[in-house]
Design an enzyme around this catalytic site. Structure first.
Site, PDB file in Angstrom:
ATOM      1  CB  VAL A 134      -0.967  -0.001   1.207  1.00 42.90           C
ATOM      2  CG1 VAL A 134      -0.221   0.266   2.511  1.00 42.90           C
ATOM      3  CG2 VAL A 134      -2.105   0.998   1.021  1.00 42.90           C
ATOM      4  CE1 TYR A 135       3.218   1.496   4.557  1.00 42.95           C
ATOM      5  CE2 TYR A 135       5.443   0.647   4.304  1.00 42.95           C
ATOM      6  CZ  TYR A 135       4.330   0.871   5.087  1.00 42.95           C
ATOM      7  OH  TYR A 135       4.346   0.476   6.405  1.00 42.95           O
ATOM      8  CB  SER A 136       3.872   5.360  -2.891  1.00 43.01           C
ATOM      9  OG  SER A 136       4.251   6.371  -1.995  1.00 43.01           O
TER      10      SER A 136
END
Length: 342
Positions: free
Chosen positions: A54-56
């Protein structure tokens, strides 16, 4: 850099882990600069890198993949799954369907054939934990994942998962990734004792209290920063700021920046294996690395206990997991006709 064993996995990891949430569009969109940050951390002896799909929206994993070319075997890579990756209702959560799909996506972005640690990013009350552990077990047996863990699980959920794994002959969670800092110490009450009881490694996130323990946020002063604007309830919480105001002179007396005091506190607990640092710039990373050899004596730790009592939160942790029993009012209120005693 010293190394510690990650629970009973036999994997040696550095007391500082490099978190990559701020590498990519969420923080630093410059891939070359982000790669330099990762390389600086590795060169300093950090061998533990934590990321998540989900990070960026996957960009962080792409950056990590670029940075680890030629160095992959020397790095313990931890990934996570749970949060939405698009609008499709099945592209999220802890179901077998999504876990099996998500890990393949992460491996492709990371340009690797396995993850050393694969973590469930948050609990999912809609999914039987046996379903989740069964999928993760298959990934371990296939060699795509070396070991599995959880993140921000309540103590009761950790215990349930351990029992289910034992009863069903499934792989069990070997790690937990909870929030922990001087201003948020509630995991000392139940989570850390439980992880120690089960021999789990613990890598804590937000040891700088989501930025409050950098010393840049002070009581009675405006919070004209990007983070201050996105979390005004956190950076304006008077209870937390009261703790910060007492910690600053303590750090000054010890001859330490507040960031070094905060990091040294986080890794001093015997139940903590590693603390995750999440720099956005090289300067932020260098500041934290400069405090890697700081040791807090009992006098300083006693004073911290007076300022922020063990097992307590100075204020709510706004980004931690809150179970449905807390967030859903209908689970806390009987139907109106049933609420009286007579």
């Amino acid at each position: 850099m010293k190394y510690r064993t990650l629970g009973r996995t036999g994997i040696s990891v550095s007391p500082y882990a490099l978190g990559t949430m701020m590498l990519g569009a969420m923080g630093n969109p410059d891939h070359d600069d982000s790669v330099r940050i990762i390389h600086r951390a590795l060169d300093a002896g950090i061998n533990f890198v934590d990321t998540a799909d989900v990070y960026s929206n996957g960009e962080s994993e792409v950056i990590v993949g670029k940075a680890l070319k030629g160095r992959r075997d020397d790095v313990v890579v931890a990934g996570k799954v749970h949060y939405p990756m698009g609008d499709d209702p099945n592209h999220r959560g802890n179901s077998r369907r999504w876990i099996i799909t998500s890990v393949e996506n992460s491996l492709r972005r990371l340009q690797t054939d396995h993850l050393d640690l694969y973590q469930i990013h948050r609990p999912d009350p809609t999914v039987d934990v046996e379903e989740t552990l069964s999928a993760l077990s298959d990934l371990v047996h296939s060699g795509k994942v070396r070991t599995i863990g959880a993140s921000t699980f309540p103590a009761s959920d950790i215990v349930e998962a351990q029992w289910v794994a034992e009863r069903r002959g499934l792989e069990r969670f070997r790690t937990e990734q909870p929030p922990y800092s001087i201003i948020n110490r509630s995991i000392e009450r139940e989570v850390l004792p439980v992880t120690q009881r089960y021999g789990m490694g613990t890598l804590v996130w937000s040891p700088l209290g989501q930025g409050l323990l950098t010393g840049r946020y002070r009581k009675g002063r405006p919070t004209a920063t990007h983070r201050g604007g996105t979390m005004p309830q956190h950076f304006g919480d008077e209870r937390k700021l009261d703790v910060v105001e007492q910690l600053i002179p303590l750090a000054e007396k010890a001859g330490l920046p507040l960031t070094h005091l905060a990091m040294a506190f986080a890794i001093a607990h015997p139940g903590v294996t590693s603390a995750i640092v999440g720099p956005r710039t090289l300067e932020q990373l260098d500041d934290l690395l400069a405090g890697a050899d700081v040791t807090l004596d009992d006098e300083i730790l006693d004073r911290i206990d007076e300022i922020a009592p063990p097992g307590t939160d100075a204020g709510p942790n706004d980004v931690a997991y809150a179970p449905p029993a807390v967030t859903d009012a209908s689970l806390r209120r009987r139907p109106l006709p049933q609420r009286s005693a007579a």
